[in-house]
Scaffold this active site. Sequence first.
Site, PDB file in Angstrom:
ATOM      1  N   ALA A  29      -8.024  -6.220   1.712  1.00  0.00           N
ATOM      2  CA  ALA A  29      -7.702  -4.809   1.510  1.00  0.00           C
ATOM      3  C   ALA A  29      -6.245  -4.574   1.870  1.00  0.00           C
ATOM      4  CB  ALA A  29      -8.624  -3.931   2.344  1.00  0.00           C
ATOM      5  N   ASN A  30      -5.826  -3.316   1.931  1.00  0.00           N
ATOM      6  CA  ASN A  30      -4.459  -2.979   2.337  1.00  0.00           C
ATOM      7  C   ASN A  30      -4.475  -1.656   3.103  1.00  0.00           C
ATOM      8  OD1 ASN A  30      -3.971  -0.692   0.405  1.00  0.00           O
ATOM      9  ND2 ASN A  30      -4.419  -2.330  -1.065  1.00  0.00           N
ATOM     10  N   ARG A  31      -3.316  -1.202   3.533  1.00  0.00           N
ATOM     11  CA  ARG A  31      -3.228  -0.067   4.463  1.00  0.00           C
ATOM     12  C   ARG A  31      -3.236   1.302   3.800  1.00  0.00           C
ATOM     13  NH1 ARG A  31      -2.057  -2.095   9.387  1.00  0.00           N
ATOM     14  NH2 ARG A  31      -0.946  -4.082   9.451  1.00  0.00           N
ATOM     15  N   ALA A  95      -3.405   1.987  -4.327  1.00  0.00           N
ATOM     16  CA  ALA A  95      -2.809   0.697  -3.978  1.00  0.00           C
ATOM     17  C   ALA A  95      -3.826  -0.381  -4.359  1.00  0.00           C
ATOM     18  CB  ALA A  95      -2.478   0.652  -2.495  1.00  0.00           C
TER      19      ALA A  95
END
Length: 218
Positions: A29-31, A95
């Site tokens: 995943a990402n932030r 994102a």
Amino acid sequence: LAGGPLSGRHALVTSGPTWEPIDPVRFLANRSSGRQGHAIAAALADRGARVTLVSGPVSVPPPSGVTVTRVETAREMLAACTAALPADIAICAAAVADWRPAETATLKLKKGAGTPPPALALAENPDILATLSAPGPLRPALVVGFAAETNDVVAHGEAKRRSKGCDWIVANDVSGDVMGGAENEVHLITEEGVEHWPRLPKEAVAARLADRIAAVFA
Ligand code: C5P
């Protein structure tokens, strides 16, 4: 709002990260918090648009007056976006993970004495912005992408506008506290040129962008 400048228009907005499963309990995943995309969906709805928000896993609340489709992976996000067409406006603020594990294990990967760590082979995800921007009868009249960069923000944003085939790019510097933060400082890159906007709360960036979009459809 009925009678708002975007009434009668359908806007598709993507927001949040994607989760790409490794096994039943782990993912890449990402932030991304979804704050900017959700604020844009709310601002477009405030101006009368019918809004479909396709969101990855986020903890921000869904904006009122917006239809939300929740997804996890990039491939689910693409399917939800194409299912939502036709749309007059597409804003890709999500994102999206560039890569996913090439294979998802059906059972939890186990560590064991003497067993080396598993190698993680990656596969490329579909590009939702480029797909929505491709010429064709279902291409939205206005497609807007985001470019999160840590250096040469405008040059990378201009190159991205061309390579993705979208109409506008909102380019921002994510080297600081933007990702997951409350404020954003962006450049709006269009065919006409580049505008530098001041650092603003994400809701104010969304309002300003929605006003610019409303002007296109006036
Ligand atoms: O290529 P890059 O990820 O830097 O481009 C960012 C823009 O492209 C954002 O608007 C993002 O929502 C969109 N994007 C997408 N699908 C992907 C990757 C990025 O829609 N697989």
